[in-house]
Scaffold this active site. Structure first.
Site, PDB file in Angstrom:
ATOM      1  CE  LYS A 209       0.253  14.244 -24.172  1.00 26.48           C
ATOM      2  NZ  LYS A 209      -0.274  13.159 -23.804  1.00 26.48           N
ATOM      3  CB  SER A 422      -2.109  11.811 -21.114  1.00 27.54           C
ATOM      4  OG  SER A 422      -1.518  11.737 -22.413  1.00 27.54           O
TER       5      SER A 422
END
Length: 631
Positions: A209, A422
């Protein structure tokens, strides 16, 4: 007493004159506005009459600016406004990919259209998935036997991708085909934040991430570099394969290895246009005036406007949009989620949850709507906003009305554009079926939180903060920093959101949590790899989504209802004028900057769009920053 009455009489007289002035002023303003609207309406009608009756020759696909999924509502009045203010050819213009595809398909059977001329000099670009969809429409057009000709001074990578679908590609003698591969570049701010003494508090779950890396590092992490290299090479290989197929040349000839490239460029004497010709990238090297004469002979001459006969893609879109306005609303709702997902209304580059939820609710309550296509082209955003959209989609799939009572269930098909990562994947989880392009970037199943505080900056400037509070959580501010209690709570909330994300994906994809965790950790996948990992059901495009939605709903005939906010005439006028002004201003300012600084300015703008609107109530985000800046 007489003096008092005189004063009262004078006051009334003055008030009456003021009221008369206001009345006359308002009347004049209304009259002036009506004159403008009538004049604009007459001009728009005349323009529409011209488009309906006078056009002939080629469909001139002179794309300018960006191609996107969602743009403002169009009408001939909008087109007139853009042309009046000189923004029709602006490189900041936006055009809908769906309008382009529909127009090319319409032109295929239009007897007035004798061919397509692609002029992409002012085309900035779009994602590969959208260009592939346009390319598909061009291939369909070619089956009519009508020619497709690409002309240009030079071709950038996005421009050349579309040009490769043409029957013939022509470049000017001083032109080039600029193929250089793909790269991703981000700006990193750790040193700047350190210099400004800004305290950045990072909370995240997911090894890959990397949306927060610009604030905590000065370069990419090894994990992010490896993951990005994987999907970037996949996209580049897809790009090369399309070019090689369209041009009927070997794959390695599209962009040779460095040594071979130099040797071939030396053989062409350093002439970029000649290199492109010798290696099969173009068919001709021809000056603009010769091209003009050839197009004149092929399509005829417009004596009034002094150019070969054509109708521009913008005019053709406007012509078709007026005709489509009178059609019955469709039975499949199309709702677009494009841009960063945030709480609030929809704005430019922002997918506002309030607007999208309202559109979804309208589709849910409309008995004429039998299925929903959610078009996702988003890097994600706020967890809160993403989940609001997801909840409304669940209500559509389960078939509940505003009171929770059961109504007809409606199938949901997600059509992924170039990017559905996402939060873009979070909102896709309720779908009955997910279709992605091989060039879609998706996944990035991870969560992060960011809080910036400025206590060190203020201390450096000699400013200090002090006070009292009744509880540690009350003593949190951007001027004081955060304490361990608040930090632990934020991290726990981020962990919880990650577990929720993984659980939603596992449930929707009929996999175990452990199976999803192996492909999660914030890792980005290409559409092809997402299919292999079970994150999507099919590789395809928007047409495939329409077919699937129709099949799931049992529809014999599918018609689309594009769920877009309705705009009043005044709003359309204001939107058109403001958009034209905005389109002109950045170009004027950027033209003053050297090219490298212009690119830096564009990169900073892209990265700031989301960071400037980080409004999640729990400071939790599902966002893929490294998915957007590919060139």
């Amino acid at each position: 007493m007489r003096t008092l009455w005189k004063f009262i009489a004078a006051l009334f007289k003055w008030c009456w004159k003021l009221l008369n002035f206001v009345r006359q002023f308002i009347s004049n303003v209304i009259f002036f506005v009506l004159v403008i609207l009538i004049a604009a309406g007459v001009l728009a009608y005349q323009e529409q009459f011209r488009l309906d009756n006078e056009y002939k020759g080629a469909l001139y696909v002179n794309l300018a600016g960006l191609v996107v999924d969602r743009v403002s509502t169009r009408s001939p009045l909008d087109q007139f406004g853009r042309e009046l203010l000189g923004a029709a050819d602006s490189r900041a213009q936006e055009t809908s990919v769906f309008d382009i595809v529909d127009s090319i398909r319409q032109a295929k059977s239009d007897p007035k259209i004798k061919g397509v001329v692609l002029n992409l000099d002012n085309f900035v670009g779009t994602d590969i998935a959208s260009m592939s969809y346009i390319g598909k429409a061009i291939k369909e057009f070619k089956t009519s036997g009508k020619p497709v000709i690409a002309i240009g001074n030079s071709y950038s990578q996005p421009q050349y991708y579309l040009a490769s679908y043409a029957d013939k590609i022509i470049v000017s003698p001083q032109g080039a085909v600029s193929l250089h591969g793909f790269s991703t570049n981000r700006l990193f701010y750790k040193s700047l934040l350190d210099t400004l003494k800004v305290s950045t508090h990072i909370f995240r779950v997911g090894t890959y991430k990397s949306a927060v890396e610009p604030m905590m590092r000065n370069d990419m992490s090894d994990d992010a570099r490896k993951a990005d290299t994987l999907w970037l090479n996949e996209l580049w290989n897809n790009y090369r394969q399309v070019i090689a197929t369209n041009r009927k040349i070997p794959l390695e000839q599209v962009l040779p290895e460095p040594a071979a490239l130099i040797e071939k460029f030396r053989k062409a004497g350093g002439d970029s246009a000649l290199y492109a010709l010798q290696n099969g990238l173009v068919d001709e090297i021809t000056p603009a005036n010769v091209i003009e004469d050839r197009l004149k002979n092929q399509f005829g001459w417009d004596e009034k406007n002094k150019h070969f006969n054509y109708i521009t893609i913008d005019d053709y879109i406007a012509k078709n949009s007026v005709q489509n306005e009178h059609q019955t609303k469709g039975n499949i709702a199309v709702i677009i989620v494009e841009g960063a997902i945030t709480d609030g209304p929809q704005l430019d580059d922002i997918a506002g949850s309030d607007t999208i939820v309202a559109q979804l609710r309208e589709a849910r309550m409309d008995p004429n709507i039998k299925a929903v296509i959610l078009r996702v082209n988003s890097p994600g955003g706020s967890v809160s906003a993403s989940d609001l959209i997801r909840n409304e989609l669940v209500a559509i799939r389960e078939g509940t009305d505003a009171n929770g009572k059961k109504i007809n269930q409606k199938p949901i098909v997600v059509s992924m554009g170039g990017l559905a990562a996402s939060g873009g994947y979070w909102v896709s989880t309720p779908a009955d079926y997910i279709i992605a392009s091989p060039n879609t970037l998706t996944g990035s199943i991870g969560v992060f939180g960011v809080i910036n505080t400025f206590e060190k900056s203020l201390d450096y400037l000699g400013v200090n903060t002090d006070g009292v509070s009744t509880y540690p959580l009350a003593d949190i501010s951007s001027t004081k920093g955060i304490n361990p209690l608040f930090s632990d709570m934020i991290q726990l909330a981020v962990d919880n959101n990650y577990n929720q994300f993984v659980g939603l994906v596992a449930n929707s994809r009929h996999k175990t949590v452990d199976e999803i965790k192996k492909i999660a950790e914030g890792r980005v996948w290409s559409g092809g790899d997402a299919k292999k990992n079970g994150l999507v059901d099919q590789l395809g495009d928007f047409d495939d989504a329409v077919k699937k939605a129709s099949a799931l709903a049992g529809l014999k005939t599918a018609s689309l209802n594009w769920m877009t906010p309705e705009m009043s005439l005044t709003e359309k006028l204001m939107s058109g004028f403001s958009a034209s002004a905005q389109a002109l201003m950045p170009n004027a300012l950027q033209s003053m900057l050297p090219a490298p600084l212009t690119q830096v300015a564009q990169d900073m703008k892209k990265q700031s769009v989301f960071y400037n609107r980080m409004n999640d109530p729990q400071n939790a985000y599902v966002f893929c920053l490294n998915c957007e800046n590919i060139r």
